[in-house]
Design an enzyme around this catalytic site. Structure first.
Site, PDB file in Angstrom:
ATOM      1  N   GLY A  76     -12.627  -0.849  -1.593  1.00  0.00           N
ATOM      2  CA  GLY A  76     -12.541  -1.757  -1.922  1.00  0.00           C
ATOM      3  C   GLY A  76     -13.136  -2.810  -1.039  1.00  0.00           C
ATOM      4  O   GLY A  76     -13.670  -3.619  -0.978  1.00  0.00           O
ATOM      5  N   SER A  77     -12.067  -2.620  -0.002  1.00  0.00           N
ATOM      6  CA  SER A  77     -11.821  -3.330   1.864  1.00  0.00           C
ATOM      7  C   SER A  77     -13.036  -2.571   2.151  1.00  0.00           C
ATOM      8  O   SER A  77     -13.801  -3.450   2.056  1.00  0.00           O
ATOM      9  CB  SER A  77     -10.959  -3.198   2.126  1.00  0.00           C
ATOM     10  OG  SER A  77      -9.663  -3.827   1.304  1.00  0.00           O
ATOM     11  N   ASP A 184     -11.377  -6.385  -8.988  1.00  0.00           N
ATOM     12  CA  ASP A 184     -10.167  -6.703 -10.345  1.00  0.00           C
ATOM     13  C   ASP A 184     -11.493  -7.204 -11.690  1.00  0.00           C
ATOM     14  O   ASP A 184     -10.159  -6.995 -12.379  1.00  0.00           O
ATOM     15  CB  ASP A 184      -9.492  -7.905  -9.957  1.00  0.00           C
ATOM     16  CG  ASP A 184      -9.039  -7.780  -8.748  1.00  0.00           C
ATOM     17  OD1 ASP A 184      -8.560  -6.998  -7.538  1.00  0.00           O
ATOM     18  OD2 ASP A 184      -8.256  -8.944  -8.374  1.00  0.00           O
ATOM     19  N   SER A 205     -13.561  -1.593  -7.099  1.00  0.00           N
ATOM     20  CA  SER A 205     -12.201  -0.843  -6.044  1.00  0.00           C
ATOM     21  C   SER A 205     -12.194   0.556  -7.178  1.00  0.00           C
ATOM     22  O   SER A 205     -11.547  -0.250  -8.301  1.00  0.00           O
ATOM     23  CB  SER A 205     -11.059  -1.794  -5.467  1.00  0.00           C
ATOM     24  OG  SER A 205      -9.593  -0.996  -5.730  1.00  0.00           O
ATOM     25  N   HIS A 210      -6.429   0.043 -10.700  1.00  0.00           N
ATOM     26  CA  HIS A 210      -7.584  -1.063 -10.662  1.00  0.00           C
ATOM     27  C   HIS A 210      -8.157  -0.065 -12.062  1.00  0.00           C
ATOM     28  O   HIS A 210      -7.228   0.771 -12.384  1.00  0.00           O
ATOM     29  CB  HIS A 210      -8.914  -0.524  -9.572  1.00  0.00           C
ATOM     30  CG  HIS A 210      -8.325  -1.708  -8.276  1.00  0.00           C
ATOM     31  ND1 HIS A 210      -8.808  -2.977  -7.972  1.00  0.00           N
ATOM     32  CD2 HIS A 210      -7.270  -1.681  -7.567  1.00  0.00           C
ATOM     33  CE1 HIS A 210      -8.722  -3.405  -7.049  1.00  0.00           C
ATOM     34  NE2 HIS A 210      -7.188  -2.727  -7.081  1.00  0.00           N
ATOM     35  N   ASN A 278     -19.216   4.834   9.098  1.00  0.00           N
ATOM     36  CA  ASN A 278     -19.438   5.881   7.883  1.00  0.00           C
ATOM     37  C   ASN A 278     -17.791   5.867   6.257  1.00  0.00           C
ATOM     38  O   ASN A 278     -16.855   5.652   7.046  1.00  0.00           O
ATOM     39  CB  ASN A 278     -18.274   7.585   8.977  1.00  0.00           C
ATOM     40  CG  ASN A 278     -18.189   8.239   7.890  1.00  0.00           C
ATOM     41  OD1 ASN A 278     -18.650   8.091   6.541  1.00  0.00           O
ATOM     42  ND2 ASN A 278     -17.823   9.476   8.061  1.00  0.00           N
TER      43      ASN A 278
HETATM   44  C1  LIG Z   1      -9.802  -8.979  -5.350  1.00  0.00           C
HETATM   45  C2  LIG Z   1      -9.894  -7.639  -3.828  1.00  0.00           C
HETATM   46  N1  LIG Z   1     -10.915  -7.971  -3.378  1.00  0.00           N
HETATM   47  C3  LIG Z   1     -10.769  -6.377  -2.893  1.00  0.00           C
HETATM   48  C4  LIG Z   1      -9.531  -5.765  -2.992  1.00  0.00           C
HETATM   49  C5  LIG Z   1      -9.135  -4.412  -1.878  1.00  0.00           C
HETATM   50  O1  LIG Z   1      -9.492  -3.001  -2.751  1.00  0.00           O
HETATM   51  P1  LIG Z   1      -8.921  -1.891  -2.083  1.00  0.00           P
HETATM   52  O2  LIG Z   1      -6.980  -1.806  -1.670  1.00  0.00           O
HETATM   53  O3  LIG Z   1      -9.861  -0.457  -2.480  1.00  0.00           O
HETATM   54  O4  LIG Z   1      -9.173  -2.285  -0.305  1.00  0.00           O
HETATM   55  C6  LIG Z   1      -8.573  -5.735  -3.979  1.00  0.00           C
HETATM   56  C7  LIG Z   1      -7.353  -5.004  -3.878  1.00  0.00           C
HETATM   57  O5  LIG Z   1      -6.212  -4.889  -4.504  1.00  0.00           O
HETATM   58  C8  LIG Z   1      -8.475  -6.984  -4.739  1.00  0.00           C
HETATM   59  O6  LIG Z   1      -7.789  -7.501  -5.353  1.00  0.00           O
END
Ligand SMILES: Cc1ncc(COP(=O)(O)O)c(C=O)c1O
Length: 393
Positions: A76-77, A184, A205, A210, A278
């Site tokens: 998600g990041s 979320d 994510s 999730h 990537n």
């Molecule tokens: C609102 C939100 N954005 C982004 C992320 C990041 O997701 P990931 O852990 O898959 O990188 C999270 C992770 O919980 C999140 O709560």
């Protein structure tokens, strides 16, 4: 063989909990035998990198959400970073995000909603949230817009949709991009539309806590064809070529084009029109995610049921001592958590309550980073605050 593998998978995922003995985590994945068997099938394909499972995952999720294109990424990041990076492409001309441009967001959320703004040397402008929605206070959104503002990047906090109508109105009026961090909130709706598909770009994510999981993973949802093309390129090293992994010459002009200042006929497979990353996933992740996706709606429904159950329980037991979270009337949340704010007359402070719960083997979480301005890694970040951050604190 399949029966044996299925039995192993079943044994590993079906661990009964013993009340009072086992720790109750604040979140966790719900896996089924089929999820793991799909993963094994992807391994046995021997393809490994994004292939048939990934194509099916992207296509199915796009259909379920009503998005023109879904691009899988490795978290998600990364989805947030890719969504933001897409808006920095020079192909967007005057509207491209540049260093020093302002992006409106909130301070009480997950750090990687804010990080891309900083990583591209833009300036986050923080507005306060409302309680009990824990989303951006849209009443002050317009006041936060300055001549430098180019975008709004907000998360649907804990699966509770922010007021997309109000955000899109301000964005249209001031010609701003909107990134919906939907990490979320998979399956949530606002005014009849799936969240994550209304803004210019949305993100998901698939980390275990999730709504659906593939271990590590994420996705970017996009409708605008120009943004789709930029995001695809940026996800895949910045390449200009759009061949699927393992394929060549999809454009039928691999050695016949003129690109940048390269010699005529330079191999299109190695032409880079963006400064990319990537962020691709493996077909094993995609296969597990594809199997999980079958339960996307039922998981969201179960989360709504659990949220209602827990909220009612706390309301009945504690009455006005705690504030329980609430959704906007036009929203159908896809809850990621159940949020409680302690009133001043609550007999314990938050710190003591968390320890009390922990001693009784009940997991809990704060609202991610709290006020990110107070986090050690962010004390020196360039930023602007519009109004006060009273509720954020
Ligand atoms: C609102 C939100 N954005 C982004 C992320 C990041 O997701 P990931 O852990 O898959 O990188 C999270 C992770 O919980 C999140 O709560």
């Amino acid at each position: 063989m399949a029966i044996t593998l299925g039995a192993i998978a079943k044994k590993n995922i079906e661990r009964p909990m013993e009340p009072g003995v086992d720790y109750i985590p604040a979140s966790g994945k719900v896996l089924f035998e089929q999820d793991l068997l799909y993963g094994i099938e992807a391994v046995l394909d021997g393809w490994l990198t994004g292939g048939r499972f990934n194509t099916e995952f992207e296509t199915k999720l796009a259909g379920m959400l009503g998005s023109k294109r879904v691009l899988t990424v490795n978290s998600g990041s990364s989805a947030n970073l890719l969504a933001f990076a897409t808006l920095t492409s020079s192909k967007l001309g005057e509207r491209a995000l540049k260093p020093g441009d302002e992006v409106i967001t909130v301070a009480s959320g997950f750090p990687t909603t804010v990080n891309p703004i900083l990583q591209f040397h833009c300036v986050p402008v923080f507005i306060d949230v409302t309680v009990p929605g824990y989303n951006a206070n849209v009443a002050i959104l317009e006041e936060a817009v300055s001549s430098k503002t180019k975008a709004i990047m907000l998360a649907h906090t804990l699966g509770n949709p922010f007021n997309l109508d109000a955000v899109m109105d301000v964005a249209k009026k001031h010609n701003l991009w909107v990134i919906e961090d939907n990490c979320d909130a998979l399956g949530a709706e606002f005014n009849g539309k799936k969240t994550g598909t209304v803004g210019d770009l949305g993100t998901s994510s698939f980390y275990p806590a999730h709504h659906i999981t593939m271990g590590e993973g994420g996705a970017v949802m996009i409708n605008n064809p120009k943004l789709i093309r930029i995001a695809e390129s940026m996800r895949d090293w910045g390449r200009d070529c759009w061949c699927k992994t393992g394929h060549d010459n999809t454009c039928k002009n691999r050695f016949g084009g003129q690109y940048g200042n390269l010699p005529f006929g330079y191999d299109h497979k190695y032409v880079y029109s963006e400064k990319g990353f990537n962020f691709k996933i493996t077909d094993i992740q995609a296969a597990i995610g594809l199997s999980q996706m079958e339960r996307m709606e039922s998981f969201a429904e179960k989360r709504r049921h659990n949220h209602e159950y827990l909220t009612n329980l706390v309301k009945n037991e504690l009455g006005d001592l705690v504030i329980t979270d609430e959704a906007h009337p036009k929203a159908i949340p896809s809850w990621f958590g159940c949020t409680f704010t302690l009133n001043e007359d609550f007999p314990k402070n938050r710190h003591a309550l968390l320890q009390y719960l922990e001693e009784r083997k009940i997991g809990s979480r704060l609202l991610f980073a709290g006020n990110i301005l107070k986090q050690p890694g962010y004390l020196d970040m360039p930023h602007r605050i519009a109004g006060s951050l009273e509720n954020t604190d």
